[in-house]
Design a protein around this motif. Sequence first.
Motif, PDB file in Angstrom:
ATOM      1  N   TRP A  67      -8.745  -3.018   5.664  1.00 44.13           N
ATOM      2  CA  TRP A  67      -9.199  -4.431   5.887  1.00 44.13           C
ATOM      3  C   TRP A  67      -8.462  -5.173   4.618  1.00 44.13           C
ATOM      4  CZ3 TRP A  67     -14.144  -5.987   8.562  1.00 44.13           C
ATOM      5  CH2 TRP A  67     -14.290  -5.532   9.986  1.00 44.13           C
ATOM      6  N   PHE A  68      -8.558  -4.696   3.501  1.00 41.37           N
ATOM      7  CA  PHE A  68      -8.509  -5.572   2.377  1.00 41.37           C
ATOM      8  C   PHE A  68      -7.684  -4.994   1.288  1.00 41.37           C
ATOM      9  CE2 PHE A  68     -12.956  -6.206   3.868  1.00 41.37           C
ATOM     10  CZ  PHE A  68     -13.021  -7.345   4.306  1.00 41.37           C
ATOM     11  N   GLY A  69      -7.225  -3.721   1.507  1.00 45.65           N
ATOM     12  CA  GLY A  69      -6.363  -3.086   0.258  1.00 45.65           C
ATOM     13  C   GLY A  69      -5.093  -2.971   0.470  1.00 45.65           C
ATOM     14  N   ALA A  70      -4.624  -1.865   0.072  1.00 50.58           N
ATOM     15  CA  ALA A  70      -3.266  -1.331   0.268  1.00 50.58           C
ATOM     16  C   ALA A  70      -2.422  -1.054   1.616  1.00 50.58           C
ATOM     17  CB  ALA A  70      -2.857  -0.014  -0.617  1.00 50.58           C
ATOM     18  N   GLY A  71      -3.495  -1.134   2.613  1.00 45.93           N
ATOM     19  CA  GLY A  71      -3.185  -0.761   4.079  1.00 45.93           C
ATOM     20  C   GLY A  71      -2.867  -2.008   4.734  1.00 45.93           C
ATOM     21  N   ARG A  72      -3.237  -3.278   4.336  1.00 51.91           N
ATOM     22  CA  ARG A  72      -2.994  -4.211   4.921  1.00 51.91           C
ATOM     23  C   ARG A  72      -1.764  -4.451   5.572  1.00 51.91           C
ATOM     24  NH1 ARG A  72      -6.535  -8.632   5.156  1.00 51.91           N
ATOM     25  NH2 ARG A  72      -4.907 -10.351   5.374  1.00 51.91           N
ATOM     26  N   GLY A  73      -1.253  -4.864   6.693  1.00 50.75           N
ATOM     27  CA  GLY A  73      -0.203  -5.025   7.196  1.00 50.75           C
ATOM     28  C   GLY A  73       0.389  -3.614   8.253  1.00 50.75           C
ATOM     29  N   ALA A  74      -0.130  -2.632   7.736  1.00 44.92           N
ATOM     30  CA  ALA A  74       0.337  -1.424   8.363  1.00 44.92           C
ATOM     31  C   ALA A  74      -0.185  -1.080   9.578  1.00 44.92           C
ATOM     32  CB  ALA A  74       0.022  -0.146   7.317  1.00 44.92           C
ATOM     33  N   GLN A  75       0.271  -0.502  10.654  1.00 47.78           N
ATOM     34  CA  GLN A  75      -0.336  -0.350  11.970  1.00 47.78           C
ATOM     35  C   GLN A  75      -0.739   1.052  11.697  1.00 47.78           C
ATOM     36  OE1 GLN A  75      -0.607  -2.508  14.455  1.00 47.78           O
ATOM     37  NE2 GLN A  75       0.122  -3.849  12.837  1.00 47.78           N
ATOM     38  N   SER A  76      -0.383   1.913  10.855  1.00 47.12           N
ATOM     39  CA  SER A  76      -0.913   3.276  10.904  1.00 47.12           C
ATOM     40  C   SER A  76      -0.924   3.883   9.340  1.00 47.12           C
ATOM     41  CB  SER A  76      -0.138   4.345  11.733  1.00 47.12           C
ATOM     42  OG  SER A  76       0.860   4.394  11.194  1.00 47.12           O
ATOM     43  N   ALA A  77      -1.984   4.590   8.967  1.00 41.83           N
ATOM     44  CA  ALA A  77      -2.091   5.179   7.647  1.00 41.83           C
ATOM     45  C   ALA A  77      -2.976   6.368   7.597  1.00 41.83           C
ATOM     46  CB  ALA A  77      -2.818   4.090   6.883  1.00 41.83           C
ATOM     47  N   ALA A  78      -2.813   7.303   6.679  1.00 39.59           N
ATOM     48  CA  ALA A  78      -3.582   8.184   6.337  1.00 39.59           C
ATOM     49  C   ALA A  78      -4.279   7.925   4.998  1.00 39.59           C
ATOM     50  CB  ALA A  78      -2.787   9.503   6.382  1.00 39.59           C
ATOM     51  N   VAL A  79      -5.513   7.804   4.627  1.00 37.58           N
ATOM     52  CA  VAL A  79      -5.972   7.353   3.503  1.00 37.58           C
ATOM     53  C   VAL A  79      -6.888   8.507   3.071  1.00 37.58           C
ATOM     54  CG1 VAL A  79      -7.538   5.706   2.370  1.00 37.58           C
ATOM     55  CG2 VAL A  79      -6.441   4.967   4.361  1.00 37.58           C
ATOM     56  N   VAL A  80      -6.457   9.064   1.650  1.00 34.37           N
ATOM     57  CA  VAL A  80      -6.802  10.204   1.362  1.00 34.37           C
ATOM     58  C   VAL A  80      -8.137  10.102   0.462  1.00 34.37           C
ATOM     59  CG1 VAL A  80      -6.331  12.070  -0.302  1.00 34.37           C
ATOM     60  CG2 VAL A  80      -4.857  11.614   1.476  1.00 34.37           C
ATOM     61  N   LEU A  81      -9.368  10.600   0.438  1.00 35.40           N
ATOM     62  CA  LEU A  81     -10.529  10.544  -0.707  1.00 35.40           C
ATOM     63  C   LEU A  81     -10.366  11.850  -1.541  1.00 35.40           C
ATOM     64  CD1 LEU A  81     -12.866   9.261  -1.846  1.00 35.40           C
ATOM     65  CD2 LEU A  81     -14.344  10.463  -0.097  1.00 35.40           C
ATOM     66  N   PHE A  82      -9.950  11.489  -2.708  1.00 33.82           N
ATOM     67  CA  PHE A  82      -9.691  12.823  -3.564  1.00 33.82           C
ATOM     68  C   PHE A  82     -10.770  12.604  -4.562  1.00 33.82           C
ATOM     69  CE2 PHE A  82      -6.212  14.703  -6.785  1.00 33.82           C
ATOM     70  CZ  PHE A  82      -7.219  15.901  -6.851  1.00 33.82           C
ATOM     71  N   GLY A  83     -11.906  13.504  -4.747  1.00 31.76           N
ATOM     72  CA  GLY A  83     -12.743  13.425  -5.563  1.00 31.76           C
ATOM     73  C   GLY A  83     -13.259  14.987  -5.903  1.00 31.76           C
ATOM     74  N   SER A  84     -14.430  15.315  -5.880  1.00 30.16           N
ATOM     75  CA  SER A  84     -14.886  16.749  -6.160  1.00 30.16           C
ATOM     76  C   SER A  84     -14.199  17.407  -5.144  1.00 30.16           C
ATOM     77  CB  SER A  84     -16.355  17.045  -6.065  1.00 30.16           C
ATOM     78  OG  SER A  84     -16.762  16.281  -7.092  1.00 30.16           O
ATOM     79  N   GLY A  85     -14.128  17.094  -3.945  1.00 35.86           N
ATOM     80  CA  GLY A  85     -13.336  17.727  -2.858  1.00 35.86           C
ATOM     81  C   GLY A  85     -12.306  16.914  -2.446  1.00 35.86           C
ATOM     82  N   VAL A  86     -11.625  17.010  -1.243  1.00 32.60           N
ATOM     83  CA  VAL A  86     -10.491  16.081  -0.630  1.00 32.60           C
ATOM     84  C   VAL A  86     -11.103  16.025   0.817  1.00 32.60           C
ATOM     85  CG1 VAL A  86      -9.002  16.605  -2.282  1.00 32.60           C
ATOM     86  CG2 VAL A  86      -8.932  18.137  -0.260  1.00 32.60           C
ATOM     87  N   GLY A  87     -10.667  14.914   1.358  1.00 31.68           N
ATOM     88  CA  GLY A  87     -10.730  14.372   2.519  1.00 31.68           C
ATOM     89  C   GLY A  87     -10.065  13.493   3.095  1.00 31.68           C
ATOM     90  N   ALA A  88      -9.760  13.022   4.311  1.00 34.34           N
ATOM     91  CA  ALA A  88      -8.970  11.995   4.693  1.00 34.34           C
ATOM     92  C   ALA A  88      -9.498  11.294   5.921  1.00 34.34           C
ATOM     93  CB  ALA A  88      -7.564  12.516   4.757  1.00 34.34           C
ATOM     94  N   CYS A  89      -8.961  10.144   6.211  1.00 32.30           N
ATOM     95  CA  CYS A  89      -9.170   9.301   7.268  1.00 32.30           C
ATOM     96  C   CYS A  89      -7.826   8.766   7.899  1.00 32.30           C
ATOM     97  CB  CYS A  89      -9.895   8.178   6.943  1.00 32.30           C
ATOM     98  SG  CYS A  89     -10.012   6.696   8.367  1.00 32.30           S
ATOM     99  N   VAL A  90      -7.710   8.845   9.116  1.00 33.07           N
ATOM    100  CA  VAL A  90      -6.293   8.638   9.706  1.00 33.07           C
ATOM    101  C   VAL A  90      -6.833   7.453  10.561  1.00 33.07           C
ATOM    102  CG1 VAL A  90      -4.650   9.364  11.487  1.00 33.07           C
ATOM    103  CG2 VAL A  90      -5.498  10.847  10.189  1.00 33.07           C
ATOM    104  N   VAL A  91      -5.941   6.093  10.399  1.00 34.53           N
ATOM    105  CA  VAL A  91      -5.887   5.041  11.129  1.00 34.53           C
ATOM    106  C   VAL A  91      -4.883   4.723  12.012  1.00 34.53           C
ATOM    107  CG1 VAL A  91      -6.810   2.671  10.679  1.00 34.53           C
ATOM    108  CG2 VAL A  91      -7.466   4.357   9.226  1.00 34.53           C
TER     109      VAL A  91
END
Length: 435
Positions: free
Chosen positions: A215-239
Amino acid sequence: MRVRSGRTVHDLRRENRTAVLQRLYFDGPQSRFSLGPATGLSSGSVSNVVAELVAEGLVEEAGSVDSAGGRPRTLLRIRADSGYMVGVDVGETRVRIELFDLALTELARIERPLVTEGPRRVDRYDVGIVLDHLREGIPGVLAQAGIPAERLLGVGIGVPGIVARDADGAVVHGQTIGWSAVPLERLLRESAIVPANVPYSIDNGAKTLGQAEMWFGAGRGAQSAAVVLFGSGVGACVVADEVGPGRAIEWGHLTVRVRGRRCRCGAQGCLEAYAGAEALLERWREAGGQPPADADEETSLTAMIAAAYPGEGGPEPDATALAVLEETAEYLGAGFSDLINLFQPERILVGGWAGLQLGPAFLDAVRGHALSYALAYPAAHVRIELGALGPDAVTVGAAILPLTGFFARGGRREAARPQEPAPAWQATLRERAAQ
């Protein structure tokens, strides 16, 4: 009254309101004239919807612009003070609670660390501790900003783990943190932290991160993205839609090494067992590294990065720390290649506290490994970069969750839920489970 499609007139009015609100929100101030083509609505429908929204205090005038030969056109915008949202990040090192207005301006913040080291060591994932932080923190941010709880559009919460739903609302299955079917929404409702008609929106933290970046960050303008959450563990969201909700995936539990290291989920060889910050620091320690004594994960990772990449004029790089980080970059790159081959996203965005710390130092290495492991065609069409919203991205994304519901209802608040007694069998089963 129903129209031929099966939708009622009420449904159509709600959809028209939603269309106008979304265009004003995402595209900024617009005139009634420009809202027509943007929403696909007739000029009469736009005028009716705008009149309703202005009368309800959701929309206001915001100056004017010249028209081609006619009178100046009045611009409209959503009023920032017409509603408020609380965003919560139940992270793996802290609980962060923030209050936002409708323009997503931060009005107040409270953070509570989840202690893991030293003489005050506790089980950082204890449900009771997290609930206590929420019971204190949500009223706390409202008090700081002087906002009555009745003005909330909702409370959004990002959590580690899989979020399912039953008759009581959101239930969290966080295998890596020991949360087995935690009825988080019911527990929060029973605490009466906010009025009964204020909705809770609870979802996976990677999904809320992805929502914010799209909505507001580095994904604006992209029709598809994989956003990775890298913390103590790792996870991801596919949009797969710039505005629509993403889908959280347990990317950290892909097997990258058969019969490899034991992951905290109990399986062997998961990506998280090599690339999560918790595992990364363990591997450094096992290789002979010396993380700071009695320090939390964030401080320890900072020390490891500084040891591996001391910068110009500093001491020689710590060979042990550097070797572990270089190996981690290859594991992450292999994990990214899986995302590329499976989903073929336009972008892969890296967020989370550990990702933001590590990114500037070794994202180039991760990118190189990812492109070498992935299939050539999708690899040639993907950009891999850091998220743009920083450490607050999960709370921003969590606050978006109730905002999405508010828009879907055409800018109307959720009605109070009737308090009906639960069936007797539910109480009986809960009593048995507590024994």
